[in-house]
Design a protein around this motif. Structure first.
Motif, PDB file in Angstrom:
ATOM      1  N   ALA A 113      32.982  27.438   7.089  1.00 40.38           N
ATOM      2  CA  ALA A 113      32.276  26.623   6.096  1.00 40.38           C
ATOM      3  C   ALA A 113      31.283  25.749   6.830  1.00 40.38           C
ATOM      4  CB  ALA A 113      33.253  25.771   5.286  1.00 40.38           C
ATOM      5  N   GLY A 114      30.006  25.850   6.445  1.00 38.42           N
ATOM      6  CA  GLY A 114      28.962  25.060   7.075  1.00 38.42           C
ATOM      7  C   GLY A 114      28.488  23.949   6.160  1.00 38.42           C
ATOM      8  N   PHE A 115      28.227  22.776   6.723  1.00 37.82           N
ATOM      9  CA  PHE A 115      27.786  21.606   5.959  1.00 37.82           C
ATOM     10  C   PHE A 115      26.507  21.084   6.622  1.00 37.82           C
ATOM     11  CE2 PHE A 115      32.316  22.101   5.713  1.00 37.82           C
ATOM     12  CZ  PHE A 115      32.658  21.837   4.392  1.00 37.82           C
ATOM     13  N   THR A 116      25.351  21.525   6.120  1.00 36.44           N
ATOM     14  CA  THR A 116      24.078  21.147   6.714  1.00 36.44           C
ATOM     15  C   THR A 116      23.487  19.966   5.955  1.00 36.44           C
ATOM     16  OG1 THR A 116      23.654  23.458   7.322  1.00 36.44           O
ATOM     17  CG2 THR A 116      21.781  21.943   7.376  1.00 36.44           C
ATOM     18  N   PRO A 117      23.399  18.783   6.572  1.00 31.57           N
ATOM     19  CA  PRO A 117      22.850  17.616   5.864  1.00 31.57           C
ATOM     20  C   PRO A 117      21.371  17.829   5.535  1.00 31.57           C
ATOM     21  CG  PRO A 117      23.168  17.122   8.195  1.00 31.57           C
ATOM     22  CD  PRO A 117      23.800  18.461   7.950  1.00 31.57           C
ATOM     23  N   MET A 118      20.969  17.452   4.334  1.00 29.85           N
ATOM     24  CA  MET A 118      19.600  17.604   3.852  1.00 29.85           C
ATOM     25  C   MET A 118      19.076  16.237   3.391  1.00 29.85           C
ATOM     26  SD  MET A 118      19.440  20.939   4.244  1.00 29.85           S
ATOM     27  CE  MET A 118      17.872  21.316   3.466  1.00 29.85           C
ATOM     28  N   TRP A 119      17.779  16.070   3.522  1.00 28.60           N
ATOM     29  CA  TRP A 119      17.152  14.799   3.132  1.00 28.60           C
ATOM     30  C   TRP A 119      15.859  15.092   2.391  1.00 28.60           C
ATOM     31  CZ3 TRP A 119      13.145  12.071   6.448  1.00 28.60           C
ATOM     32  CH2 TRP A 119      12.775  10.829   5.897  1.00 28.60           C
ATOM     33  N   THR A 120      15.667  14.437   1.235  1.00 24.84           N
ATOM     34  CA  THR A 120      14.414  14.556   0.489  1.00 24.84           C
ATOM     35  C   THR A 120      13.473  13.455   0.945  1.00 24.84           C
ATOM     36  OG1 THR A 120      15.495  15.511  -1.456  1.00 24.84           O
ATOM     37  CG2 THR A 120      13.326  14.540  -1.771  1.00 24.84           C
ATOM     38  N   TYR A 121      12.380  13.869   1.544  1.00 28.09           N
ATOM     39  CA  TYR A 121      11.384  12.919   2.063  1.00 28.09           C
ATOM     40  C   TYR A 121      10.196  12.876   1.122  1.00 28.09           C
ATOM     41  CZ  TYR A 121       7.746  11.045   5.181  1.00 28.09           C
ATOM     42  OH  TYR A 121       6.727  10.302   5.741  1.00 28.09           O
ATOM     43  N   ARG A 122       9.767  11.664   0.766  1.00 29.59           N
ATOM     44  CA  ARG A 122       8.561  11.472  -0.045  1.00 29.59           C
ATOM     45  C   ARG A 122       7.501  10.772   0.815  1.00 29.59           C
ATOM     46  NH1 ARG A 122       7.247   8.681  -5.936  1.00 29.59           N
ATOM     47  NH2 ARG A 122       5.168   7.954  -5.341  1.00 29.59           N
ATOM     48  N   TYR A 123       6.285  11.274   0.753  1.00 30.91           N
ATOM     49  CA  TYR A 123       5.203  10.634   1.482  1.00 30.91           C
ATOM     50  C   TYR A 123       3.924  10.705   0.641  1.00 30.91           C
ATOM     51  CZ  TYR A 123       4.198  15.516   2.835  1.00 30.91           C
ATOM     52  OH  TYR A 123       3.939  16.864   2.822  1.00 30.91           O
ATOM     53  N   GLU A 124       3.005   9.821   0.936  1.00 30.69           N
ATOM     54  CA  GLU A 124       1.794   9.711   0.138  1.00 30.69           C
ATOM     55  C   GLU A 124       0.633  10.465   0.789  1.00 30.69           C
ATOM     56  OE1 GLU A 124       1.843   8.419  -2.889  1.00 30.69           O
ATOM     57  OE2 GLU A 124       3.974   7.960  -2.543  1.00 30.69           O
ATOM     58  N   THR A 125      -0.145  11.142  -0.027  1.00 31.15           N
ATOM     59  CA  THR A 125      -1.357  11.828   0.416  1.00 31.15           C
ATOM     60  C   THR A 125      -2.524  11.357  -0.456  1.00 31.15           C
ATOM     61  OG1 THR A 125      -1.241  13.721  -1.107  1.00 31.15           O
ATOM     62  CG2 THR A 125       0.096  13.845   0.906  1.00 31.15           C
ATOM     63  N   ASP A 126      -3.719  11.778  -0.106  1.00 34.44           N
ATOM     64  CA  ASP A 126      -4.890  11.423  -0.922  1.00 34.44           C
ATOM     65  C   ASP A 126      -4.761  11.971  -2.344  1.00 34.44           C
ATOM     66  OD1 ASP A 126      -5.984  10.153   1.236  1.00 34.44           O
ATOM     67  OD2 ASP A 126      -7.231  11.859   1.848  1.00 34.44           O
ATOM     68  N   ALA A 127      -4.034  13.076  -2.487  1.00 34.51           N
ATOM     69  CA  ALA A 127      -3.880  13.701  -3.804  1.00 34.51           C
ATOM     70  C   ALA A 127      -2.715  13.126  -4.600  1.00 34.51           C
ATOM     71  CB  ALA A 127      -3.708  15.205  -3.642  1.00 34.51           C
ATOM     72  N   GLY A 128      -1.851  12.353  -3.928  1.00 34.41           N
ATOM     73  CA  GLY A 128      -0.690  11.812  -4.624  1.00 34.41           C
ATOM     74  C   GLY A 128       0.585  11.991  -3.827  1.00 34.41           C
ATOM     75  N   ALA A 129       1.714  11.777  -4.476  1.00 34.32           N
ATOM     76  CA  ALA A 129       3.009  11.869  -3.806  1.00 34.32           C
ATOM     77  C   ALA A 129       3.332  13.318  -3.451  1.00 34.32           C
ATOM     78  CB  ALA A 129       4.095  11.299  -4.703  1.00 34.32           C
ATOM     79  N   ALA A 130       3.866  13.492  -2.249  1.00 39.32           N
ATOM     80  CA  ALA A 130       4.312  14.810  -1.801  1.00 39.32           C
ATOM     81  C   ALA A 130       5.775  14.711  -1.385  1.00 39.32           C
ATOM     82  CB  ALA A 130       3.456  15.303  -0.635  1.00 39.32           C
ATOM     83  N   PHE A 131       6.494  15.834  -1.522  1.00 38.77           N
ATOM     84  CA  PHE A 131       7.923  15.853  -1.225  1.00 38.77           C
ATOM     85  C   PHE A 131       8.253  17.017  -0.293  1.00 38.77           C
ATOM     86  CE2 PHE A 131       7.351  13.706  -5.201  1.00 38.77           C
ATOM     87  CZ  PHE A 131       8.305  12.698  -5.226  1.00 38.77           C
ATOM     88  N   ALA A 132       9.279  16.818   0.526  1.00 40.10           N
ATOM     89  CA  ALA A 132       9.771  17.884   1.400  1.00 40.10           C
ATOM     90  C   ALA A 132      11.278  17.762   1.500  1.00 40.10           C
ATOM     91  CB  ALA A 132       9.138  17.785   2.782  1.00 40.10           C
ATOM     92  N   VAL A 133      11.973  18.865   1.283  1.00 44.62           N
ATOM     93  CA  VAL A 133      13.422  18.903   1.469  1.00 44.62           C
ATOM     94  C   VAL A 133      13.678  19.369   2.892  1.00 44.62           C
ATOM     95  CG1 VAL A 133      15.604  19.846   0.675  1.00 44.62           C
ATOM     96  CG2 VAL A 133      13.766  19.414  -0.970  1.00 44.62           C
ATOM     97  N   LEU A 134      14.282  18.498   3.703  1.00 45.96           N
ATOM     98  CA  LEU A 134      14.390  18.735   5.137  1.00 45.96           C
ATOM     99  C   LEU A 134      15.846  18.837   5.593  1.00 45.96           C
ATOM    100  CD1 LEU A 134      11.852  15.994   6.288  1.00 45.96           C
ATOM    101  CD2 LEU A 134      11.376  18.417   5.930  1.00 45.96           C
ATOM    102  N   PRO A 135      16.168  19.824   6.415  1.00 43.41           N
ATOM    103  CA  PRO A 135      17.475  19.833   7.075  1.00 43.41           C
ATOM    104  C   PRO A 135      17.455  18.796   8.192  1.00 43.41           C
ATOM    105  CG  PRO A 135      16.184  21.741   7.753  1.00 43.41           C
ATOM    106  CD  PRO A 135      15.387  21.035   6.709  1.00 43.41           C
TER     107      PRO A 135
END
Length: 466
Positions: free
Chosen positions: A396-418
């Motif tokens: 059984a694997g448990f990989t922690p994930m984090w949702t990162y929000r950052y701002e760009t000229d076009a607006g908010a951007a998101f990335a789901v990161l291990p």
């Protein structure tokens, strides 16, 4: 009479004798019928039949008089035909991710909205977790939204209605199945509810927890590398003022009520009965491993409730092999439960967090200011079957994930990161200055599930109940 004729006569007599013996053997064996060749090979057929009779007798003896310690009570109860069936050993990985909560920034940001034609594209959100999802043999995600269509209008909280582009991104992101049994499954009402299933099917995405019509089963059976996995998914009910069944306070139509897998936490017995019926039907279909997805619990609580604990123990007693929880918007503990009869263990992940949302710590000062709503983990089950078809949870694997929000000229951007290894995270993603926050996310997850993960690892391998 010539010597040659005498020889032929004796040969015919021998053939008749062998035929009689073969018929007698067939009568003793009763259920076995074999066609007999009327030629000079009767003797060899008789020898072959005798050998088969010996094998059958030995098999029956092993069923009724097994060697001590060789079989559990459940294996002894299986029909002889089931025990005699042979399987090709196989290994399969099953990955589950947390909730996608479709907040307003996903609709308003120019990063995802093409202002010239009004179309959306969310593929980039999953760029950094896609390799992990594609690596698994089968991947699932829970969505807290509906795909009600442009005419119904898109919206964020409290009535989530996402563009079909979300389904496109999920299909392209490595997912195979979408769990629809959430408290926002009915945000698009009857039309949106049915349309959501249509859209997913058009993208070759399977779905669980709902049905198109009452003729469909209340569970899914998925063949993963030759291993049959049975899946159940349920969402908690609320009670409307009228007393009728509702989800998230929205009264369900009679049609929808029959097509959404739901349970009343204050009266779980009907739910248990449904599960029992489904487990029996799964067994008839040859299911070898069972997983229950439960949308339950209390929002923003990093410990499971007593209600969750009781329901989880009951599902373990009934033979569920793995339980995966969602809805609290934060991670809750991991545990290994043992059935009341002591014969079965179940991996229990009470809640695996927000896979994607806008619930950043800075926006959650009242509910959860410490950041846990940004966190989730990817649960990966490694299932192995033997030549008898018995499936074991070998890892059984448990990989922690984090949702990162950052701002760009076009607006908010998101990335789901291990965030299991942050040493090269900035270099591999091109997102600078994120290591500190990523480490904090991983530490939060470890604090909640660390002890449970060690318990799971120490208990492996876990045998399936079926």
């Amino acid at each position: 009479m010539t010597e040659f004729e005498n020889h032929r006569k004796r040969a015919r007599e021998m053939q008749r004798a062998e035929e009689a013996r073969e018929q007698a053997a067939a009568e003793v064996r009763r259920s076995r019928k074999r066609s007999r060749k009327k030629n000079d090979q009767k003797f060899f057929l008789f020898v072959f039949a005798t050998i088969i009779l010996g094998i059958v007798a030995a098999s029956l003896l092993s069923v009724f008089f097994p060697a001590e310690g060789q079989e559990s009570k459940k294996e002894k109860a299986q029909p002889a035909s089931a025990q005699a069936q042979t399987y090709t050993p196989a290994t399969a990985t099953w990955t589950a991710t947390g909730d996608i909560v479709f907040h307003l920034p996903f609709l308003e940001s120019g990063v995802y909205l093409n202002s010239s034609d009004g179309s959306y594209n969310y593929n980039s959100i999953f760029d950094y977790c896609r390799p992990l999802l594609e690596e698994a043999d089968f991947s699932t995600v829970t969505t807290e939204t509906s795909l009600a269509g442009e005419e119904a209008g898109y919206s964020g909280y409290p009535m989530f209605k996402a563009p079909d582009a979300l389904a496109d991104a999920l299909a392209g992101g490595g997912f195979d199945m979408v769990n629809l049994a959430s408290n926002h499954v009915y945000d698009g009402l009857d039309d949106g509810f049915q349309r959501t299933m249509d859209v997913l099917q058009q993208r070759n995405l399977q779905y669980m927890g709902t049905r198109r019509d009452e003729n469909q089963k209340k569970y899914n059976v998925v063949d993963v590398n030759g291993i049959k996995v049975g899946v159940l998914s349920y969402v908690y009910e609320t009670t409307a003022q009228s007393g009728s069944k509702s989800i998230n306070g929205i009264p369900l139509s009679d049609t929808a009520s029959a097509l959404i897998n739901s349970f009343d936490p204050s009266n779980p017995d009907p739910f248990y009965s449904e599960v029992e019926t489904s487990l029996s039907a799964m067994k008839e279909e040859g299911v070898q491993y069972t997983i229950a997805y439960m949308h339950w619990g209390t929002e923003y609580q990093t410990q499971q409730s007593e209600e969750q604990t009781q329901i989880a123990q009951k599902l373990c007693d009934m033979g569920i092999d793995t339980l995966i929880g969602s809805h609290p918007h934060v991670i809750q503990p991991v545990d290994v439960l043992t059935s009341a009869d002591g014969e079965h263990q179940m991996l229990c992940a009470y809640a695996i967090g927000n896979f994607l949302s806008n619930q950043r710590a800075e926006y959650m000062q009242a509910e959860m200011p410490t950041g846990e709503t940004e966190d989730s983990y990817m649960l990966t089950l490694t299932l192995s079957s033997d030549e008898k078809g018995k499936v074991t949870l070998t890892d059984a694997g448990f990989t922690p994930m984090w949702t990162y929000r950052y701002e760009t000229d076009a607006g908010a951007a998101f990335a789901v990161l291990p965030v299991n290894d942050t040493s090269t995270l900035e270099e591999s993603t091109g997102l600078s200055g994120i290591k500190g926050e990523a480490d904090e996310s991983a530490a939060r997850t470890q604090a909640i599930i660390g002890a449970g993960v060690e318990k799971v690892k120490a208990a492996l391998p876990l045998k399936s109940a079926i």
